[in-house]
Design a protein around this motif. Sequence first.
Motif, mmCIF file in Angstrom:
data_model
loop_
_atom_site.group_PDB
_atom_site.id
_atom_site.type_symbol
_atom_site.label_atom_id
_atom_site.label_comp_id
_atom_site.label_asym_id
_atom_site.label_seq_id
_atom_site.Cartn_x
_atom_site.Cartn_y
_atom_site.Cartn_z
ATOM 1 N N LEU A 95 -8.461 47.787 43.574
ATOM 2 C CA LEU A 95 -8.036 46.590 44.290
ATOM 3 C C LEU A 95 -8.897 45.387 43.885
ATOM 4 C CD1 LEU A 95 -6.124 45.455 46.379
ATOM 5 C CD2 LEU A 95 -7.683 46.176 48.167
ATOM 6 N N LYS A 96 -10.209 45.600 43.767
ATOM 7 C CA LYS A 96 -11.116 44.530 43.334
ATOM 8 C C LYS A 96 -10.750 44.051 41.939
ATOM 9 C CE LYS A 96 -15.427 44.862 45.845
ATOM 10 N NZ LYS A 96 -16.776 45.376 45.931
ATOM 11 N N PHE A 97 -10.472 45.013 41.065
ATOM 12 C CA PHE A 97 -10.104 44.684 39.691
ATOM 13 C C PHE A 97 -8.836 43.825 39.671
ATOM 14 C CE2 PHE A 97 -7.679 45.594 35.842
ATOM 15 C CZ PHE A 97 -8.595 45.229 34.863
ATOM 16 N N CYS A 98 -7.826 44.252 40.406
ATOM 17 C CA CYS A 98 -6.558 43.514 40.454
ATOM 18 C C CYS A 98 -6.746 42.121 41.048
ATOM 19 C CB CYS A 98 -5.521 44.275 41.284
ATOM 20 S SG CYS A 98 -5.008 45.814 40.511
ATOM 21 N N PHE A 99 -7.564 42.044 42.083
ATOM 22 C CA PHE A 99 -7.842 40.750 42.727
ATOM 23 C C PHE A 99 -8.488 39.802 41.713
ATOM 24 C CE2 PHE A 99 -10.519 37.853 45.189
ATOM 25 C CZ PHE A 99 -9.639 37.414 46.161
ATOM 26 N N ASP A 100 -9.442 40.313 40.938
ATOM 27 C CA ASP A 100 -10.138 39.484 39.952
ATOM 28 C C ASP A 100 -9.205 38.987 38.851
ATOM 29 O OD1 ASP A 100 -12.517 39.518 41.266
ATOM 30 O OD2 ASP A 100 -13.401 41.145 40.093
ATOM 31 N N VAL A 101 -8.185 39.775 38.527
ATOM 32 C CA VAL A 101 -7.203 39.356 37.526
ATOM 33 C C VAL A 101 -6.242 38.331 38.136
ATOM 34 C CG1 VAL A 101 -5.254 40.123 36.107
ATOM 35 C CG2 VAL A 101 -7.319 41.535 36.252
ATOM 36 N N ALA A 102 -5.775 38.619 39.343
ATOM 37 C CA ALA A 102 -4.742 37.793 39.976
ATOM 38 C C ALA A 102 -5.258 36.441 40.454
ATOM 39 C CB ALA A 102 -4.125 38.556 41.149
ATOM 40 N N LYS A 103 -6.561 36.344 40.711
ATOM 41 C CA LYS A 103 -7.102 35.113 41.305
ATOM 42 C C LYS A 103 -7.266 33.968 40.300
ATOM 43 C CE LYS A 103 -12.037 36.127 40.711
ATOM 44 N NZ LYS A 103 -13.286 36.527 41.393
ATOM 45 N N ILE A 104 -7.180 34.274 39.009
ATOM 46 C CA ILE A 104 -7.352 33.254 37.977
ATOM 47 C C ILE A 104 -6.314 32.143 38.171
ATOM 48 C CG2 ILE A 104 -7.222 32.814 35.470
ATOM 49 C CD1 ILE A 104 -8.190 35.795 35.161
ATOM 50 N N ASP A 105 -6.785 30.885 38.091
ATOM 51 C CA ASP A 105 -5.922 29.710 38.272
ATOM 52 C C ASP A 105 -5.357 29.561 39.684
ATOM 53 O OD1 ASP A 105 -6.305 28.691 35.767
ATOM 54 O OD2 ASP A 105 -4.574 29.697 34.885
ATOM 55 N N MET A 148 -10.106 31.273 42.678
ATOM 56 C CA MET A 148 -10.644 31.552 41.351
ATOM 57 C C MET A 148 -12.068 32.105 41.377
ATOM 58 S SD MET A 148 -10.025 28.954 38.273
ATOM 59 C CE MET A 148 -11.386 27.832 38.594
ATOM 60 N N ASN A 149 -12.914 31.538 42.267
ATOM 61 C CA ASN A 149 -14.306 31.979 42.338
ATOM 62 C C ASN A 149 -14.583 32.856 43.559
ATOM 63 O OD1 ASN A 149 -15.158 30.543 39.978
ATOM 64 N ND2 ASN A 149 -14.977 28.660 41.191
ATOM 65 N N ALA A 150 -13.529 33.321 44.183
ATOM 66 C CA ALA A 150 -13.709 34.096 45.415
ATOM 67 C C ALA A 150 -14.177 35.516 45.118
ATOM 68 C CB ALA A 150 -12.407 34.127 46.201
ATOM 69 N N LYS A 151 -14.965 36.008 46.055
ATOM 70 C CA LYS A 151 -15.453 37.374 45.964
ATOM 71 C C LYS A 151 -14.667 38.202 46.982
ATOM 72 C CE LYS A 151 -20.020 39.588 46.287
ATOM 73 N NZ LYS A 151 -19.767 40.472 47.400
ATOM 74 N N LEU A 152 -14.234 39.362 46.570
ATOM 75 C CA LEU A 152 -13.525 40.250 47.490
ATOM 76 C C LEU A 152 -14.512 41.295 48.012
ATOM 77 C CD1 LEU A 152 -10.689 41.010 48.661
ATOM 78 C CD2 LEU A 152 -10.539 42.687 46.829
ATOM 79 N N ASP A 153 -14.756 41.252 49.320
ATOM 80 C CA ASP A 153 -15.661 42.228 49.921
ATOM 81 C C ASP A 153 -14.845 43.245 50.705
ATOM 82 O OD1 ASP A 153 -18.197 41.564 49.032
ATOM 83 O OD2 ASP A 153 -18.336 39.896 50.447
#
Length: 113
Positions: A44-54, A58-63
């Motif tokens: 889920l973290k990985f997907c969030f990091d890909v999807a958040k671009i643009d 963009m700079n959000a951290k998923l905890d």
Amino acid sequence: MHEMSIALNILKIATDNAVQENAKCINQVEIAVGRLSGVLGDALKFCFDVAKIDTLAMNAKLDIIDIVGKGQCLSCKSEFDIDSLFSPCPNCDDIGINILQGKELSIKSINVD
Ligand SMILES: [Zn+2]
């Protein structure tokens, strides 16, 4: 991928929230993931990091807050931690179990600027 659609959902809720508050960016999103929810935190973290671009995130951290699974035996009423929906009661081996917690998947907080 299951986690990608969840990540997109989280992003949508977070960005809607940020827009509503006139925020410039999202710093952090905190979610609770139960161990019985079937969602893999790392994926889920990985997907969030890909999807958040643009996006605003963009700079959000998923905890991720890890919620352990808990069940109660329907026969002997004892309560115990469980790792799967199909764990038998450790006390009497009965498979009739009421799930008390561990299936949740929810956003706890969204931190914006
Ligand atoms: Zn039992």
